[in-house]
Design an enzyme around this catalytic site. Structure first.
Site, PDB file in Angstrom:
ATOM      1  N   HIS B  88       2.231  33.071 -82.272  1.00 51.22           N
ATOM      2  CA  HIS B  88       2.312  32.788 -81.012  1.00 51.22           C
ATOM      3  C   HIS B  88       1.585  31.360 -80.771  1.00 51.22           C
ATOM      4  O   HIS B  88       2.293  30.541 -80.035  1.00 51.22           O
ATOM      5  CB  HIS B  88       1.300  33.585 -80.380  1.00 51.22           C
ATOM      6  CG  HIS B  88       0.771  33.529 -78.877  1.00 51.22           C
ATOM      7  ND1 HIS B  88       1.708  33.251 -77.767  1.00 51.22           N
ATOM      8  CD2 HIS B  88      -0.383  32.762 -78.643  1.00 51.22           C
ATOM      9  CE1 HIS B  88       1.090  32.861 -76.860  1.00 51.22           C
ATOM     10  NE2 HIS B  88      -0.110  32.341 -77.277  1.00 51.22           N
ATOM     11  N   ASP B 117      20.718   4.877 -72.263  1.00 52.17           N
ATOM     12  CA  ASP B 117      20.512   5.958 -73.131  1.00 52.17           C
ATOM     13  C   ASP B 117      19.110   5.577 -74.023  1.00 52.17           C
ATOM     14  O   ASP B 117      18.472   4.556 -73.777  1.00 52.17           O
ATOM     15  CB  ASP B 117      21.718   6.225 -73.879  1.00 52.17           C
ATOM     16  CG  ASP B 117      21.598   7.864 -74.399  1.00 52.17           C
ATOM     17  OD1 ASP B 117      20.698   8.143 -74.905  1.00 52.17           O
ATOM     18  OD2 ASP B 117      22.738   8.361 -74.173  1.00 52.17           O
ATOM     19  N   TRP B 153      -3.151  29.474 -86.428  1.00 55.35           N
ATOM     20  CA  TRP B 153      -2.376  28.376 -86.095  1.00 55.35           C
ATOM     21  C   TRP B 153      -2.898  27.297 -86.758  1.00 55.35           C
ATOM     22  O   TRP B 153      -1.958  26.416 -87.199  1.00 55.35           O
ATOM     23  CB  TRP B 153      -1.953  28.033 -84.625  1.00 55.35           C
ATOM     24  CG  TRP B 153      -2.876  27.244 -83.960  1.00 55.35           C
ATOM     25  CD1 TRP B 153      -3.887  27.724 -83.517  1.00 55.35           C
ATOM     26  CD2 TRP B 153      -2.529  25.906 -83.611  1.00 55.35           C
ATOM     27  NE1 TRP B 153      -4.738  26.498 -82.856  1.00 55.35           N
ATOM     28  CE2 TRP B 153      -3.963  25.391 -83.100  1.00 55.35           C
ATOM     29  CE3 TRP B 153      -1.992  24.807 -84.047  1.00 55.35           C
ATOM     30  CZ2 TRP B 153      -4.212  24.368 -82.929  1.00 55.35           C
ATOM     31  CZ3 TRP B 153      -2.214  23.551 -83.697  1.00 55.35           C
ATOM     32  CH2 TRP B 153      -3.106  23.384 -83.175  1.00 55.35           C
ATOM     33  N   SER B 180      11.052  15.941 -86.816  1.00 54.72           N
ATOM     34  CA  SER B 180      11.789  15.840 -85.558  1.00 54.72           C
ATOM     35  C   SER B 180      10.829  14.933 -84.554  1.00 54.72           C
ATOM     36  O   SER B 180      11.316  14.213 -83.829  1.00 54.72           O
ATOM     37  CB  SER B 180      11.929  17.272 -85.106  1.00 54.72           C
ATOM     38  OG  SER B 180      12.094  17.186 -83.758  1.00 54.72           O
ATOM     39  N   SER B 181       9.570  15.384 -84.503  1.00 60.74           N
ATOM     40  CA  SER B 181       8.617  14.745 -83.537  1.00 60.74           C
ATOM     41  C   SER B 181       8.541  13.273 -83.752  1.00 60.74           C
ATOM     42  O   SER B 181       8.468  12.467 -82.861  1.00 60.74           O
ATOM     43  CB  SER B 181       7.384  15.255 -83.642  1.00 60.74           C
ATOM     44  OG  SER B 181       7.204  16.578 -83.212  1.00 60.74           O
ATOM     45  N   HIS B 264      -6.776  17.002 -83.157  1.00 61.24           N
ATOM     46  CA  HIS B 264      -7.506  16.643 -81.688  1.00 61.24           C
ATOM     47  C   HIS B 264      -6.106  15.549 -80.844  1.00 61.24           C
ATOM     48  O   HIS B 264      -5.888  16.025 -79.956  1.00 61.24           O
ATOM     49  CB  HIS B 264      -8.772  16.240 -81.884  1.00 61.24           C
ATOM     50  CG  HIS B 264      -9.227  16.208 -80.529  1.00 61.24           C
ATOM     51  ND1 HIS B 264      -9.610  17.312 -79.912  1.00 61.24           N
ATOM     52  CD2 HIS B 264      -9.412  15.115 -79.442  1.00 61.24           C
ATOM     53  CE1 HIS B 264      -9.997  17.395 -78.537  1.00 61.24           C
ATOM     54  NE2 HIS B 264      -9.714  16.026 -78.357  1.00 61.24           N
ATOM     55  N   GLU B 266      -3.313  15.869 -81.158  1.00 62.88           N
ATOM     56  CA  GLU B 266      -2.155  16.928 -80.796  1.00 62.88           C
ATOM     57  C   GLU B 266      -2.480  17.327 -79.379  1.00 62.88           C
ATOM     58  O   GLU B 266      -1.788  17.587 -78.515  1.00 62.88           O
ATOM     59  CB  GLU B 266      -2.150  17.879 -82.016  1.00 62.88           C
ATOM     60  CG  GLU B 266      -1.514  19.235 -81.677  1.00 62.88           C
ATOM     61  CD  GLU B 266       0.097  18.856 -81.356  1.00 62.88           C
ATOM     62  OE1 GLU B 266       0.604  18.009 -81.939  1.00 62.88           O
ATOM     63  OE2 GLU B 266       0.970  19.544 -80.655  1.00 62.88           O
ATOM     64  N   TYR B 268      -3.957  15.944 -76.996  1.00 63.85           N
ATOM     65  CA  TYR B 268      -3.326  14.962 -76.068  1.00 63.85           C
ATOM     66  C   TYR B 268      -2.172  14.779 -76.124  1.00 63.85           C
ATOM     67  O   TYR B 268      -1.504  14.282 -74.965  1.00 63.85           O
ATOM     68  CB  TYR B 268      -4.478  13.645 -76.270  1.00 63.85           C
ATOM     69  CG  TYR B 268      -6.005  14.088 -75.962  1.00 63.85           C
ATOM     70  CD1 TYR B 268      -6.298  14.360 -74.577  1.00 63.85           C
ATOM     71  CD2 TYR B 268      -6.839  14.284 -76.857  1.00 63.85           C
ATOM     72  CE1 TYR B 268      -7.555  14.695 -74.458  1.00 63.85           C
ATOM     73  CE2 TYR B 268      -8.243  14.463 -76.426  1.00 63.85           C
ATOM     74  CZ  TYR B 268      -8.530  14.633 -75.212  1.00 63.85           C
ATOM     75  OH  TYR B 268      -9.957  15.410 -75.094  1.00 63.85           O
ATOM     76  N   SER B 279       1.326  12.579 -62.493  1.00 65.24           N
ATOM     77  CA  SER B 279       0.869  11.264 -61.642  1.00 65.24           C
ATOM     78  C   SER B 279       2.275  10.945 -60.935  1.00 65.24           C
ATOM     79  O   SER B 279       2.495   9.840 -60.070  1.00 65.24           O
ATOM     80  CB  SER B 279       0.696  10.139 -62.769  1.00 65.24           C
ATOM     81  OG  SER B 279      -0.259  10.754 -63.293  1.00 65.24           O
ATOM     82  N   HIS B 313     -15.436  17.974 -83.734  1.00 69.00           N
ATOM     83  CA  HIS B 313     -16.132  18.839 -82.754  1.00 69.00           C
ATOM     84  C   HIS B 313     -15.380  20.147 -82.843  1.00 69.00           C
ATOM     85  O   HIS B 313     -15.860  21.289 -82.021  1.00 69.00           O
ATOM     86  CB  HIS B 313     -16.078  18.374 -81.350  1.00 69.00           C
ATOM     87  CG  HIS B 313     -14.793  18.111 -80.610  1.00 69.00           C
ATOM     88  ND1 HIS B 313     -14.523  17.228 -79.832  1.00 69.00           N
ATOM     89  CD2 HIS B 313     -13.517  18.935 -80.760  1.00 69.00           C
ATOM     90  CE1 HIS B 313     -13.165  17.229 -79.113  1.00 69.00           C
ATOM     91  NE2 HIS B 313     -12.719  18.153 -80.216  1.00 69.00           N
ATOM     92  N   HIS B 314     -14.293  20.385 -83.608  1.00 69.84           N
ATOM     93  CA  HIS B 314     -13.626  21.607 -83.756  1.00 69.84           C
ATOM     94  C   HIS B 314     -14.365  22.425 -84.902  1.00 69.84           C
ATOM     95  O   HIS B 314     -14.113  23.732 -85.176  1.00 69.84           O
ATOM     96  CB  HIS B 314     -12.097  21.619 -84.261  1.00 69.84           C
ATOM     97  CG  HIS B 314     -11.409  20.866 -83.106  1.00 69.84           C
ATOM     98  ND1 HIS B 314     -10.875  21.612 -82.303  1.00 69.84           N
ATOM     99  CD2 HIS B 314     -11.339  19.707 -82.718  1.00 69.84           C
ATOM    100  CE1 HIS B 314     -10.069  20.846 -80.990  1.00 69.84           C
ATOM    101  NE2 HIS B 314     -10.423  19.545 -81.598  1.00 69.84           N
ATOM    102  N   THR B 339     -11.020  10.716 -68.403  1.00 70.85           N
ATOM    103  CA  THR B 339     -10.454  12.186 -67.734  1.00 70.85           C
ATOM    104  C   THR B 339     -10.879  12.146 -66.464  1.00 70.85           C
ATOM    105  O   THR B 339      -9.889  12.528 -65.475  1.00 70.85           O
ATOM    106  CB  THR B 339     -10.748  13.380 -68.587  1.00 70.85           C
ATOM    107  OG1 THR B 339     -10.510  13.114 -69.950  1.00 70.85           O
ATOM    108  CG2 THR B 339      -9.615  14.525 -68.193  1.00 70.85           C
ATOM    109  N   LYS B 342      -9.015   9.851 -64.281  1.00 68.30           N
ATOM    110  CA  LYS B 342      -7.632  10.409 -63.803  1.00 68.30           C
ATOM    111  C   LYS B 342      -7.702  11.298 -62.881  1.00 68.30           C
ATOM    112  O   LYS B 342      -7.028  11.298 -61.911  1.00 68.30           O
ATOM    113  CB  LYS B 342      -6.830  10.999 -65.138  1.00 68.30           C
ATOM    114  CG  LYS B 342      -6.696  10.011 -66.109  1.00 68.30           C
ATOM    115  CD  LYS B 342      -5.966  10.435 -67.198  1.00 68.30           C
ATOM    116  CE  LYS B 342      -4.312  10.370 -66.818  1.00 68.30           C
ATOM    117  NZ  LYS B 342      -3.798   9.163 -67.191  1.00 68.30           N
ATOM    118  N   ARG B 461     -12.631  35.775 -81.522  1.00 70.75           N
ATOM    119  CA  ARG B 461     -11.095  35.821 -81.320  1.00 70.75           C
ATOM    120  C   ARG B 461     -10.361  36.118 -82.415  1.00 70.75           C
ATOM    121  O   ARG B 461     -11.135  36.328 -83.672  1.00 70.75           O
ATOM    122  CB  ARG B 461     -10.771  34.354 -81.163  1.00 70.75           C
ATOM    123  CG  ARG B 461     -10.992  33.131 -82.261  1.00 70.75           C
ATOM    124  CD  ARG B 461     -10.970  31.792 -81.864  1.00 70.75           C
ATOM    125  NE  ARG B 461      -9.435  31.453 -81.642  1.00 70.75           N
ATOM    126  CZ  ARG B 461      -9.162  30.144 -81.934  1.00 70.75           C
ATOM    127  NH1 ARG B 461      -9.996  29.024 -82.240  1.00 70.75           N
ATOM    128  NH2 ARG B 461      -7.923  30.144 -81.966  1.00 70.75           N
TER     129      ARG B 461
END
Lengths: 195, 537
Positions: B88, B117, B153, B180-181, B264, B266, B268, B279, B313-314, B339, B342, B461
């Protein structure tokens, strides 16, 4: 910019960004030695090296402000055994774990069972010598001519009166009458606490 | 660049050909899609692919919530449950949300900067067509001997080095998704930096292009690190290396450092394009230009740079020295500043604006409220002593679903409703769109708000079963999840209805929209746009 120029600029950009991606792929692998070194230098999660700082870990129970001299004495009572400490004395801090060794040899012509009885000088010191492991805890059976080294592990209680700077620990081996010989000690097994 | 025949209209003038099938303007049938180098076709494929993956990942979420509806094991085996939480996460992050925003990038960036293009149309095609095989690998992993890899994950060692063959399929899928990315990102950066129409300076670009430029740099810098991490896992599994194997001198904690160095940024990578969409949407429905454009650009860049300095921090609980914990704690709380800039800019954009509340605006406002709420729980989690208490609890699950679902997904919905008229030339059903919004908003909160309480009460979890005192909140959460899942079928219906029978859309469907895809291009946007660069003031 005309289309040709744009195209060239695009491919230059492509090359630069590909190099960046490759460098970052390498960076992931570069983290392996870097992490190892970092942990080594800072002393965290150092699984490979023996823990160099172990000796520096302080045991708050140890009274480093004073020294006590422990002297050892060994005797036999009416037995053909040769019995001696491997070191005459050690200097220790109260609260510090110490291990010393004694050696016995059966010079007689037959197997004998003996048991050591400790005594202390000064006598009131007895309460402050905490033996964790001692050959005197059990009977010792020796065949003719057999030699045995035996450890004593002890800690001097930091509560030892300040005026006592030297303690003597003396052992005397007595022969155990056949009727009192414990089966286990005769068999050489190590259990049963007689002291 | 070798080009297909229809590339002539791209203005390269070097059309020549090994293109051997006859067509007037564009190929038809399946080949149009398989061989397409058109940014609009590829954008469409990205969006449909991501919606398909959204349904697959969503079905997995339904299995998870069905099992958690009641305490005890009712529906699935624990190993299968673990596999569901793992895939998931992977499918939603790599298969749904990221491709959705790449789809937006493909559709919008050339149209917003006045380019014909993307810079590398063939690589663009390859970037997309790498995704379906990767998705198939992730799905095939469920049927590998021993079932899917229930490793989470985040794919932490040493579980991954011991998992079954499904792990190898997963690793290859991550490799392919990463390639791909990276290719997609190189394409986006090159397009934005080299192909802007004359007069379209960087600081005149719509903010969506800015956010994607920054995101693409994040991707190029962080995806290869993940590729490295899973490569090390692969060689640990099969080739006798010991990167993460303590018995061979490795360290499993090292994996966490490498993973989160990617992980991390990722976060963002997912959030920043969402900021870009918001925006665009909020100024359009406030009928005011975006407040603080330059500060938005700088804030986004600051978030991107800071994202490389906060990874640990993870992993406050791995036994870091207290100095390191303090550093990562302060660096993390620092992110609240850009943040906050924004969020306040969005609010200031609405201030004294002529607001209307069409579906895109509703989703943007839902984003604004709920993403900010998720940001606040993020601040709570950034405080080390607090995190140690609620690490790996449902509080964390609630937090990242507020920023991923109410953040990224709501912003994607806002963007789709906003640009559907431009893409399809038809208008969606406003009433049904609003139903979709309110149902999503309510069911989202029913699902995830209660999970904060579960986490604070100590429910871990990634468990298929739980203690009895958690039963009520879990039942509520499951009901919300089923409702949320069903609401998304309504979204599918709204989009299909719009495509097939929506009323004709105007060129500038939204009064306040001012970027050049609205002002310079008709609706639907022509297959080839800006073959000659637009004249910009």
């Amino acid at each position: 910019m005309n289309p040709g120029q744009t195209e060239n600029a695009n491919w230059r950009m492509f090359a630069r960004l590909s190099v960046l991606a490759l460098l970052m792929f390498g960076f992931g692998f570069a983290m392996v030695p870097y992490y190892k070194k970092f942990c080594e230098v800072t002393g965290i999660t150092n699984l490979l090296q023996p823990n160099a700082k172990q000796s520096e870990i302080t045991n708050s129970q140890v009274d480093k402000s004073r020294w006590v001299t422990l002297e050892f004495d060994a005797n036999t009572h009416g037995m053909p055994w040769q019995f001696a400490p491997l070191q005459r004395s050690v200097r220790v801090h109260p609260g510090e774990m110490t291990q010393v060794e004694f050696q016995i040899k059966n010079n007689g012509s037959g197997a004998l069972v003996g048991q050591a009885i400790p005594s202390y000088g000064p006598k009131q010191g007895a309460a402050f010598v905490k033996k964790l492991e001692c050959f005197c805890f059990r009977q010792q059976a020796l065949a003719a001519g057999e030699t045995r080294r035996m450890p004593v592990q002890l800690v001097i209680d930091p509560a030892l009166p300040a005026n006592v700077n030297t303690l003597t620990l003396s052992y005397t081996f007595f022969e155990v009458p056949a009727a009192d010989v414990k089966k286990s000690s005769a068999a050489g097994a190590a259990n049963g606490k007689a002291g | 660049m070798s080009t297909a025949t229809h590339d002539a209209t791209h203005g390269h003038g070097d059309a020549h050909g090994h293109d051997d099938h006859a067509h007037a303007h564009k190929p038809t049938g399946a080949m149009r899609w398989i061989g397409s180098t058109n940014h609009k076709d590829i954008g469409t494929m990205y969006l449909w692919f991501s919606f398909t993956m959204f349904l697959v990942g969503g079905a997995m979420a339904m299995i998870i919530r069905a099992e958690l509806f009641q305490p005890g094991l009712q529906i699935v085996r624990p190993e299968f449950f673990n596999s569901m939480t793992t895939y998931h996460g992977l499918i939603m992050v790599f298969g749904a949300i990221m491709p959705a925003f790449v789809g937006f990038a493909n559709w919008l960036i050339p149209m917003q900067i006045g380019a014909p293009d993307m810079a590398f149309p063939r690589m663009n095609n390859l970037s997309f067509w790498l995704l379906p095989p990767a998705a198939l690998l992730l799905i095939a992993a469920q049927f590998a001997p021993g079932g899917g890899a229930g490793v989470g994950w985040t794919m932490y060692a040493p579980l991954t080095t011991q998992a079954g063959p499904a792990m190898d399929l997963t690793i290859f899928a991550v490799h392919i998704l990463g390639m791909s990315s990276i290719m997609g990102s190189i394409n986006i950066i090159t397009t934005i930096l080299n192909m802007r129409a004359p007069g379209m300076t960087l600081m005149k670009m719509p903010l969506f292009c800015w956010t994607w430029l920054i995101t693409a740099y994040l991707l190029v810098a962080s995806m290869p690190v993940l590729a490295g991490a899973v490569t090390m896992t692969l060689t640990d599994r099969h080739f006798g290396t010991s990167f993460f194997n303590a018995a061979g001198g490795g360290d499993p904690v090292l994996y966490q450092h490498i993973f989160w160095f990617f992980g991390h940024p990722e976060v963002y990578i997912i959030a920043i394009p969402a900021f870009g969409v918001i925006s665009q949407v909020i100024p359009a429905f406030s009928r005011k230009p975006l407040f603080g454009y330059a500060s938005m650009v700088y804030a986004t860049a600051s978030i991107a740079i800071l994202s490389f300095m906060v990874w640990a921090h993870h992993m406050y609980t791995v036994g870091m020295p207290v100095e390191a914990q303090l550093f990562f704690m302060y660096a993390t709380t620092l992110i609240a500043i850009p943040t906050g800039v924004k969020v306040f800019n969005w609010v200031a954009t609405m201030w004294k604006g002529s607001l209307t509340f069409e579906t895109p605006m509703l989703f943007a406002l839902g984003f604004l409220f709920l993403f900010t709420l998720g940001g606040f729980t993020g601040l709570v989690l950034s405080i080390t002593p607090v995190d140690v208490q609620i690490h790996d609890t449902y509080y964390v699950v609630a937090h990242f679903h507020y920023v991923m679902v109410a953040g990224a997904l709501f912003s994607a919905f806002a963007g789709i409703y906003f640009w559907l008229p431009k893409w399809t030339g038809r208008m969606y059903d406003e009433t049904l769109g609003k139903w979709h919004f309110w149902l999503s908003l309510i069911f989202f909160n029913v699902t995830f708000f209660v999970q904060h309480f579960l986490g604070l009460a100590g429910m871990p979890r990634r468990v298929p079963d739980y203690a009895l005192q958690f039963a009520e909140f879990n039942a509520i959460s499951s009901v919300g999840a089923f409702g949320f899942g069903l609401s998304q079928l309504l979204f599918l219906y709204v989009v299909l209805k719009c495509i097939t029978s929506g009323p004709k859309a105007e060129q500038k469907q939204w009064e306040g929209a001012d970027s050049i895809e609205w002002t310079h291009l008709p609706s639907p946007a022509p297959y080839h746009s800006f073959a000659t660069p637009p004249v910009l003031k």
